[in-house]
Design an enzyme around this catalytic site. Structure first.
Site, mmCIF file in Angstrom:
data_model
loop_
_atom_site.group_PDB
_atom_site.id
_atom_site.type_symbol
_atom_site.label_atom_id
_atom_site.label_comp_id
_atom_site.label_asym_id
_atom_site.label_seq_id
_atom_site.Cartn_x
_atom_site.Cartn_y
_atom_site.Cartn_z
ATOM 1 N N GLY A 130 -39.836 70.214 24.920
ATOM 2 C CA GLY A 130 -40.420 69.311 25.915
ATOM 3 C C GLY A 130 -41.916 69.138 25.740
ATOM 4 N N GLY A 149 -43.116 72.714 16.774
ATOM 5 C CA GLY A 149 -42.274 72.721 17.970
ATOM 6 C C GLY A 149 -41.668 71.355 18.213
ATOM 7 N N ALA A 150 -40.469 71.345 18.796
ATOM 8 C CA ALA A 150 -39.777 70.080 19.050
ATOM 9 C C ALA A 150 -39.116 70.095 20.427
ATOM 10 C CB ALA A 150 -38.741 69.832 17.959
ATOM 11 N N LYS A 186 -38.874 70.735 31.070
ATOM 12 C CA LYS A 186 -39.431 69.375 31.017
ATOM 13 C C LYS A 186 -38.377 68.313 30.702
ATOM 14 C CE LYS A 186 -44.138 70.807 30.115
ATOM 15 N NZ LYS A 186 -45.282 70.889 29.201
ATOM 16 N N SER A 229 -49.270 81.027 35.193
ATOM 17 C CA SER A 229 -49.854 79.691 35.321
ATOM 18 C C SER A 229 -51.179 79.699 36.093
ATOM 19 C CB SER A 229 -48.872 78.761 36.035
ATOM 20 O OG SER A 229 -49.509 77.533 36.305
HETATM 21 P P1 ATR Z 1 -41.451 73.456 25.986
HETATM 22 O O1 ATR Z 1 -41.338 72.692 27.250
HETATM 23 O O2 ATR Z 1 -42.588 74.450 25.967
HETATM 24 O O3 ATR Z 1 -41.458 72.625 24.752
HETATM 25 P P2 ATR Z 1 -38.795 74.191 25.202
HETATM 26 O O4 ATR Z 1 -38.299 72.786 25.418
HETATM 27 O O5 ATR Z 1 -37.966 75.361 25.602
HETATM 28 O O6 ATR Z 1 -40.157 74.395 25.955
HETATM 29 O O7 ATR Z 1 -39.196 74.295 23.638
HETATM 30 C C1 ATR Z 1 -39.717 75.459 23.090
HETATM 31 C C2 ATR Z 1 -40.146 75.183 21.650
HETATM 32 O O8 ATR Z 1 -40.749 76.374 21.110
HETATM 33 C C3 ATR Z 1 -39.018 74.817 20.722
HETATM 34 O O9 ATR Z 1 -39.513 73.968 19.698
HETATM 35 C C4 ATR Z 1 -38.625 76.188 20.148
HETATM 36 O O10 ATR Z 1 -37.966 76.134 18.893
HETATM 37 P P3 ATR Z 1 -36.356 75.888 18.828
HETATM 38 O O11 ATR Z 1 -36.149 74.409 19.041
HETATM 39 O O12 ATR Z 1 -35.964 76.339 17.472
HETATM 40 O O13 ATR Z 1 -35.748 76.719 19.937
HETATM 41 C C5 ATR Z 1 -39.991 76.788 19.971
HETATM 42 N N1 ATR Z 1 -39.996 78.264 19.942
HETATM 43 C C6 ATR Z 1 -39.770 79.098 20.967
HETATM 44 N N2 ATR Z 1 -39.893 80.391 20.576
HETATM 45 C C7 ATR Z 1 -40.212 80.352 19.243
HETATM 46 C C8 ATR Z 1 -40.492 81.346 18.264
HETATM 47 N N3 ATR Z 1 -40.467 82.651 18.566
HETATM 48 N N4 ATR Z 1 -40.795 80.937 17.012
HETATM 49 C C9 ATR Z 1 -40.822 79.619 16.710
HETATM 50 N N5 ATR Z 1 -40.581 78.625 17.592
HETATM 51 C C10 ATR Z 1 -40.285 78.999 18.851
#
Ligand code: ATR
Length: 285
Positions: free
Chosen positions: A143, A140-141, A78, A27
């Site tokens: 936080g 992505g879905a 988050k 960070s």
């Molecule tokens: P953040 O606060 O960054 O959103 P999070 O709530 O852990 O962290 O969400 C991570 C996101 O990245 C999710 O959408 C996750 O997909 P899943 O819902 O299927 O877990 C996505 N993500 C993480 N690693 C990934 C990867 N290697 N390929 C595709 N999507 C990924």
């Protein structure tokens, strides 16, 4: 360059702030808040706290009881942070995700979400992009995605598509925001053209050096691709965007600085000028 800033330029103990994440060592928030503090003559210290999901609630509350006055919250906490606080700002309540917590003297823990305003500021003010009537794809879905959907939809977009590795999360998220306009959720494989005007990567895939596989036809030379992740050099997402000749492929340094300025404002009542920090970070991007 020192990323951790301990400011003792005024008499008295500095107020304590920090960021909680897992991982969090990458960070730049301590650097950014350190620059803000110097520029606005605020006596504060800002630290990194790496806390695993199982310990998040206990350890974060312990930080506040030990005197910390404000925290930024980053992945993967988050959504858990929205459950931890006892009051949410309207934008954090809408997102059900929190990236900033302020601890007030009356023991209120207020959760806010400055990600959306940070992204919008960077797109509109720094990059001069007009969002009205645009087709937007959010990858992505989690936080990070939750924080930016409502502020984007307030810009009178033509449509929003949320695509996620776990498609049900994308569909559920889209349903939560369907009162605001046209929004749908799907898997990556279900995506199809015509090319989008704006694609925002809100997955944490770049942190693992990954880019989910995407169908063809999503990007053309008018598409702006924005990675909420930041780092040195190209990310897997910006490499993908460049390979498809996107108009722009931008990393999230600007969003990072703008959301930090909003957090700083919540904590200290002063909105710092972001330009000098953006210029300082450009040397590292
Ligand atoms: P953040 O606060 O960054 O959103 P999070 O709530 O852990 O962290 O969400 C991570 C996101 O990245 C999710 O959408 C996750 O997909 P899943 O819902 O299927 O877990 C996505 N993500 C993480 N690693 C990934 C990867 N290697 N390929 C595709 N999507 C990924």
């Amino acid at each position: 360059m020192a990323r951790q800033v301990n400011l003792l330029h005024e008499a008295g103990t500095p107020d304590q702030y920090g960021i909680v994440g897992h991982p969090v060592a990458h960070s730049w928030s301590p650097f950014i808040h350190g620059m803000f503090a110097i520029a606005t003559a605020q006596n504060l210290v800002y630290r990194l706290f790496d806390i695993a999901p199982d310990d998040f609630r206990r350890e974060t509350l312990r930080l506040f009881t030990s005197g910390v006055r404000g925290l930024n919250i980053t992945l993967p906490h988050k959504q858990a942070a929205a459950d931890l606080v006892n009051e949410l700002t309207p934008r954090a309540a809408r997102a059900q995700a929190v990236n900033t917590i302020a601890f007030f003297e009356d023991t209120t823990l207020l959760g806010d979400n400055t990600d959306g305003i940070g992204l919008i500021c960077d797109l509109e003010r720094n990059m001069q992009i007009d969002l009205a009537d645009k087709r937007v794809l959010i990858l992505g879905a989690g936080g990070a995605a939750r924080g930016v959907i409502a502020p984007l939809m307030e810009r009178e977009l033509r449509s929003v598509t949320v695509a996620n590795r776990t498609p049900m999360r994308a569909r559920n998220l889209a349903a939560e925001f369907s009162d605001m306009g046209k929004i749908a959720g799907c898997s990556f494989a279900e995506l199809q053209g015509p090319p989008y005007d704006l694609i925002v990567n809100a997955t944490s895939a770049s942190l693992q050096g990954e880019m989910p596989e995407m169908p063809a036809g999503l990007v053309d030379e008018e598409t702006v691709c924005y990675d909420m992740a930041y780092g040195r050099g190209q990310t897997p997402f910006t490499t993908w965007a460049h390979s498809l000749h996107a108009r722009r492929a931008t990393k999230g340094w600007g969003m990072l600085v703008e959301q930090a300025a909003e957090s700083f404002f919540l904590w200290r009542g002063i909105r710092p000028n972001t330009q000098p920090v953006l210029e300082a970070l450009a040397k590292h991007a």
